[in-house]
Motif scaffolding. Structure first.
Motif, PDB file in Angstrom:
ATOM      1  N   GLY A 244      35.372  26.059  39.521  1.00 25.19           N
ATOM      2  CA  GLY A 244      35.228  27.515  39.422  1.00 25.19           C
ATOM      3  C   GLY A 244      34.616  27.917  38.091  1.00 25.19           C
ATOM      4  O   GLY A 244      34.524  27.099  37.165  1.00 25.19           O
TER       5      GLY A 244
ATOM      6  N   CYS B  27      38.443  27.303  43.106  1.00 24.68           N
ATOM      7  CA  CYS B  27      39.334  27.870  42.080  1.00 24.68           C
ATOM      8  C   CYS B  27      40.757  27.527  42.467  1.00 24.68           C
ATOM      9  O   CYS B  27      41.138  27.665  43.622  1.00 24.68           O
ATOM     10  N   ILE B  28      41.517  27.076  41.501  1.00 26.13           N
ATOM     11  CA  ILE B  28      42.902  26.692  41.769  1.00 26.13           C
ATOM     12  C   ILE B  28      43.821  27.908  41.616  1.00 26.13           C
ATOM     13  O   ILE B  28      44.947  27.923  42.086  1.00 26.13           O
ATOM     14  N   GLY B  29      43.345  28.925  40.917  1.00 32.55           N
ATOM     15  CA  GLY B  29      44.134  30.143  40.751  1.00 32.55           C
ATOM     16  C   GLY B  29      44.879  30.213  39.425  1.00 32.55           C
ATOM     17  O   GLY B  29      45.713  31.092  39.223  1.00 32.55           O
ATOM     18  N   VAL B  30      44.604  29.281  38.539  1.00 28.06           N
ATOM     19  CA  VAL B  30      45.241  29.335  37.215  1.00 28.06           C
ATOM     20  C   VAL B  30      44.147  29.294  36.145  1.00 28.06           C
ATOM     21  O   VAL B  30      44.183  28.488  35.221  1.00 28.06           O
ATOM     22  N   CYS B  31      43.196  30.204  36.288  1.00 25.93           N
ATOM     23  CA  CYS B  31      41.996  30.204  35.447  1.00 25.93           C
ATOM     24  C   CYS B  31      42.328  30.261  33.954  1.00 25.93           C
ATOM     25  O   CYS B  31      41.588  29.724  33.129  1.00 25.93           O
TER      26      CYS B  31
ATOM     27  N   ASN C 176      41.015  22.948  34.806  1.00 30.77           N
ATOM     28  CA  ASN C 176      42.163  22.476  35.572  1.00 30.77           C
ATOM     29  C   ASN C 176      41.800  21.455  36.634  1.00 30.77           C
ATOM     30  O   ASN C 176      40.666  21.413  37.111  1.00 30.77           O
TER      31      ASN C 176
ATOM     32  N   CYS D  21      38.740  21.432  39.565  1.00 35.23           N
ATOM     33  CA  CYS D  21      38.234  22.790  39.770  1.00 35.23           C
ATOM     34  C   CYS D  21      36.799  22.925  39.250  1.00 35.23           C
ATOM     35  O   CYS D  21      36.491  22.499  38.149  1.00 35.23           O
TER      36      CYS D  21
ATOM     37  N   ALA E  81      35.596  29.879  35.526  1.00 28.19           N
ATOM     38  CA  ALA E  81      36.410  29.785  34.301  1.00 28.19           C
ATOM     39  C   ALA E  81      36.518  28.333  33.846  1.00 28.19           C
ATOM     40  O   ALA E  81      36.405  28.027  32.649  1.00 28.19           O
ATOM     41  N   CYS E  82      36.722  27.430  34.784  1.00 28.64           N
ATOM     42  CA  CYS E  82      36.840  26.016  34.435  1.00 28.64           C
ATOM     43  C   CYS E  82      35.487  25.458  33.983  1.00 28.64           C
ATOM     44  O   CYS E  82      35.409  24.679  33.040  1.00 28.64           O
TER      45      CYS E  82
HETATM   46  S1  FES Z   1      38.166  28.705  37.954  1.00 33.76           S
HETATM   47 FE1  FES Z   1      39.382  26.943  37.724  1.00 33.76          FE
HETATM   48  S2  FES Z   1      41.344  27.666  38.121  1.00 33.76           S
HETATM   49 FE2  FES Z   1      40.128  29.384  38.482  1.00 33.76          FE
END
Ligand code: FES
Length: 159
Positions: free
Chosen positions: A87, A126-130, A135, A85, A89-90
């Motif tokens: 995204g 994004c995997i959806g488990v931020c 992740n 990921c 958050a990651c």
């Molecule tokens: S940003 Fe990585 S899971 Fe949402």
């Protein structure tokens, strides 16, 4: 990075037999492409003129659909698909380092496949488990709260 796999006579036979199920059914191009990809793991370029002939389309029409839909692959992929990921958050929780370590472990860059066709490395938005960041997903399993140790453990039996 993996060398292009050359297509075998058996593959061509398989391709032709799948195409035969859809003969002259132009509407069936997408289901046919899915079926071919399921059988071979990707859609070899050699299949394109055969598909076109079978369905009564121009090769450029077949190529156009393959290019348009990102779920179709024209190069062989690894048995295991690793998606790291990238995204926000990651990223803020060390996703960049995780990606770097995965690259080092596999010896490939993003979008590449290992020479033994065991792994393909990709990144996702994004995997959806931020909440569990950083992740990654290997095939259908999600691995969260990654750190260098966990990454090393996941790929330790690789060679
Ligand atoms: S940003 Fe990585 S899971 Fe949402």
């Amino acid at each position: 990075m993996a060398e292009a796999k050359s297509i075998t006579k058996a593959d061509l036979k398989r391709i032709d037999s799948i195409i035969a199920d859809y003969r002259e059914q132009r509407w069936a191009l997408i289901p046919l492409l899915h079926k071919l990809q399921e059988a071979l793991g990707y859609i070899p370029p050699e299949a394109i003129p055969r598909i076109a002939r079978g369905l009564g389309l121009f090769p450029s029409q077949v190529q156009g659909v393959i290019t348009f839909y990102t779920q179709f692959y024209t190069t062989p992929r690894g048995k295991n698909v690793v998606r790291v990921c990238r995204g926000t958050a990651c990223h803020v929780r060390g996703g960049k380092t995780i990606l770097k370590l995965v690259k080092q472990n596999l010896g490939v860059e993003e979008g590449e496949t290992t020479p033994d066709f065991e792994y393909t490395l990709e990144t996702v938005a994004c995997i959806g488990v931020c909440a569990l960041a950083p992740n990654m997903v290997i095939n259908t399993t999600t691995y969260g709260q990654l750190n260098p140790k966990k990454v090393a453990r996941l790929f330790s039996g690789k060679d």
